[in-house]
Design a protein around this motif. Structure first.
Motif, PDB file in Angstrom:
ATOM      1  N   LYS A 318      -0.419  -5.256   2.374  1.00  0.00           N
ATOM      2  CA  LYS A 318      -0.629  -5.966   3.689  1.00  0.00           C
ATOM      3  C   LYS A 318       0.350  -6.920   3.737  1.00  0.00           C
ATOM      4  O   LYS A 318       1.820  -7.131   4.503  1.00  0.00           O
ATOM      5  CB  LYS A 318      -1.623  -7.026   4.478  1.00  0.00           C
ATOM      6  N   HIS A 319       0.798  -7.436   2.673  1.00  0.00           N
ATOM      7  CA  HIS A 319       1.840  -9.089   2.531  1.00  0.00           C
ATOM      8  C   HIS A 319       2.999  -8.676   1.217  1.00  0.00           C
ATOM      9  O   HIS A 319       3.510  -9.502   1.293  1.00  0.00           O
ATOM     10  CB  HIS A 319       1.215  -9.872   2.683  1.00  0.00           C
ATOM     11  N   SER A 320       2.157  -7.792   0.113  1.00  0.00           N
ATOM     12  CA  SER A 320       3.509  -8.109  -1.260  1.00  0.00           C
ATOM     13  C   SER A 320       3.898  -6.955  -0.890  1.00  0.00           C
ATOM     14  O   SER A 320       5.085  -7.403  -1.589  1.00  0.00           O
ATOM     15  CB  SER A 320       1.979  -8.031  -2.334  1.00  0.00           C
ATOM     16  N   GLY A 321       3.907  -5.880  -0.530  1.00  0.00           N
ATOM     17  CA  GLY A 321       5.654  -4.951  -0.618  1.00  0.00           C
ATOM     18  C   GLY A 321       4.498  -4.311  -2.057  1.00  0.00           C
ATOM     19  O   GLY A 321       6.192  -4.412  -2.843  1.00  0.00           O
ATOM     20  N   ALA A 322       4.557  -4.393  -3.039  1.00  0.00           N
ATOM     21  CA  ALA A 322       3.739  -4.285  -4.535  1.00  0.00           C
ATOM     22  C   ALA A 322       4.015  -2.428  -3.880  1.00  0.00           C
ATOM     23  O   ALA A 322       4.184  -1.141  -3.119  1.00  0.00           O
ATOM     24  CB  ALA A 322       2.934  -4.544  -4.833  1.00  0.00           C
TER      25      ALA A 322
END
Length: 390
Positions: A318-322
Motif C-alpha cells: 500500500k505505502h512503500s512503492g517497492a
C-alpha cells in the motif's frame, strides 16, 4: 543436505558478526581498563567511560541496562570493572582468534592458485613455516585450509558464545537489583496487552455488526419475501432464493474472514512456514521468504508472527512503492526473530495510520521487541523479536 548446510553456514556468519562486534567492545573495554588503572579507578570520567562501554556490550547482548550511580561502592560498577578486565584481555584474544580462522581458511584453500607468485625460498601463508617446493606442498596447504574452514564453521559459534559469556554473567542484573524496573516493564506490557485485546474485540464487533449481521438481516428479509411470494407470485420465488443463497455465502465468507483474523486456520493446517508461504506467494509485490523454525512454537507466538508478516507486507504493497520485498523468520534459541525488508521509498513511521503502531502494540503486549529502520529513500527494515520458550 541443503537443510543442514544452509543453517550451519548462517550460524557461522552470525557468529563471525558477533565475534567482530565483540572484538570491537573488547578494544573499548581494554581502553577503559587502562584508564581505570591509570587513575586507580578514582576518576569519575574513567568510571563513566567503563559504564558507557559496558552499556554498549549490554546492548549487543540484549542485557538490561542498570539504573544507578557509578561509585566504586556500587556492586554494578565493580562487576563492570571485572568485566572490562576479562573482556578486554580474554575477549580480545578470542575475537582475534575467531576472525583469524576464516582468513587462514580463505588464504590456504586458494594457495594452489597463487603459490607460484611466491619466491621458492619463502615459507607458505599463515602458520605454514616450511618451504613450498611445487604443487604437492601447495596441496598440503590446501588441506590445511580445509581444516581451518571446518574450524570456522564448527568453532566460531562456540567462540562467539565464549566471548559473550563474561558479559552475560557480569553485566546482567544481579538478583533482584532491577526487579522494580522489570515490574514496571511487565506492568506496561500488561497494559498494552489489555489495550490490544480491547482493540481486537472492537475490530471483531465491527466486522460482525457491519458485515455478517447485515447479511443475516438481508437473508431473513429475503426468506420472508420468498414465503409471501409462494402464495402471491410463485414465479419470483426462485429469484428470491438465489439472492438469499448469495447473501448466505457472503455472510459465511465474512465469518471466515473474522475467524482468520483471530487465529488463521492455515497455521493449524500447514504450520507457520506453510502459512507464511501463502502470504508471500499472494503478495502483490514479489516477496522472497526464508523460514528456519525447527518444530512448532506456541500457537500465540505463531499467530503473532503471522500477523506481523501479514500486516508488514500489506504496508509494503500500500505505502512503500517497492519493487521487491523479503521476509525471514528464524528461531534462535528461546527467541523467534522476524525481519521484513523492502526496497521502497522509505520514510515509514507509526503515526501515518499504516498499521505499524498496531504491530508494535501487539509485539510489546507479548513482551517482544519491535524495531523499525526506514530512512527517506529506503530501504525499510522491520525487526521483531518474540519470546518462544526454550
Amino acid at each position: 543436505m541443503r537443510r543442514h548446510v544452509v543453517p550451519r553456514l548462517r550460524a557461522t556468519v552470525d557468529a563471525l558478526e558477533d565475534i567482530v562486534r565483540g572484538l570491537g567492545t573488547s578494544v573499548l573495554a581494554l581502553g577503559a581498563l587502562f584508564g581505570l588503572l591509570v587513575t586507580l579507578a578514582l576518576a569519575p570520567g574513567a568510571r563513566k567511560a567503563t559504564r558507557a562501554v559496558a552499556d554498549r556490550e549490554r546492548t549487543r547482548l540484549t542485557v538490561p541496562h542498570p539504573q544507578g550511580a557509578i561509585a566504586l561502592t556500587d556492586p554494578v560498577m565493580r562487576r563492570e570493572i571485572a568485566w572490562a578486565a576479562v573482556h578486554g584481555t580474554a575477549g580480545f584474544l578470542l575475537g582475534a582468534a575467531g576472525i583469524t580462522l576464516p582468513v587462514y581458511a580463505l588464504e590456504n584453500t586458494t594457495f594452489p592458485l597463487w603459490y607460484r607468485a611466491l619466491d621458492p625460498e619463502d615459507a607458505g601463508p599463515g602458520i605454514v613455516l616450511w618451504r613450498i617446493d611445487g604443487l604437492g606442498d601447495a596441496l598440503v596447504v590446501l588441506a590445511l585450509g580445509i581444516g581451518f574452514a571446518l574450524l570456522t564453521v564448527f568453532g566460531c559459534p562456540a567462540v562467539a558464545r565464549l566471548q559473550a559469556l563474561p558479559g552475560r554473567r557480569l553485566l546482567a542484573p544481579a538478583g533482584d537489583a532491577d526487579l522494580s524496573l522489570r515490574v514496571a516493564e511487565l506492568t506496561a506490557t500488561r497494559a498494552a496487552a489489555l489495550d490490544a485485546h480491547a482493540v481486537e474485540l472492537r475490530r471483531i464487533e465491527r466486522a460482525l455488526h457491519d458485515g455478517t449481521q447485515n447479511r443475516l438481516v438481508a437473508l431473513n428479509v429475503l426468506l420472508g419475501a420468498a414465503r409471501r411470494a409462494q402464495q402471491r407470485n410463485p414465479d419470483a420465488v426462485g429469484d428470491i432464493l438465489d439472492r438469499a443463497q448469495d447473501a448466505t455465502e457472503q455472510a459465511l465468507a465474512e465469518l471466515r474472514a473474522v475467524v482468520r483474523g483471530i487465529l488463521p486456520p492455515v497455521l493449524g493446517d500447514r504450520g507457520l512456514a506453510g502459512a507464511l508461504a501463502g502470504l508471500a506467494s499472494g503478495c502483490a509485490v514479489p516477496c522472497h521468504l526464508e523460514v528456519d523454525v525447527p518444530g512448532r512454537c506456541a500457537a500465540s507466538v505463531e499467530a503473532t508472527a503471522y500477523f506481523v508478516v501479514a500486516e508488514a507486507l500489506t504496508n509494503v504493497v500500500k505505502h512503500s512503492g517497492a519493487a521487491a520485498a523479503a521476509a525471514s523468520v528464524r528461531r534462535d534459541g528461546p527467541r523467534l526473530n522476524v525481519r521484513i525488508t523492502d526496497d521502497g521509498r522509505g520514510g515509514a513511521n507509526e503515526d501515518n495510520g499504516s498499521g505499524l503502531a498496531g504491530i508494535r502494540q501487539r509485539v510489546e503486549a507479548y513482551d517482544g521487541r519491535f524495531e523499525l529502520d526506514s530512512p527517506p529513500g529506503g530501504p525499510t527494515t522491520l525487526d521483531v523479536e518474540l519470546p518462544c520458550g526454550s
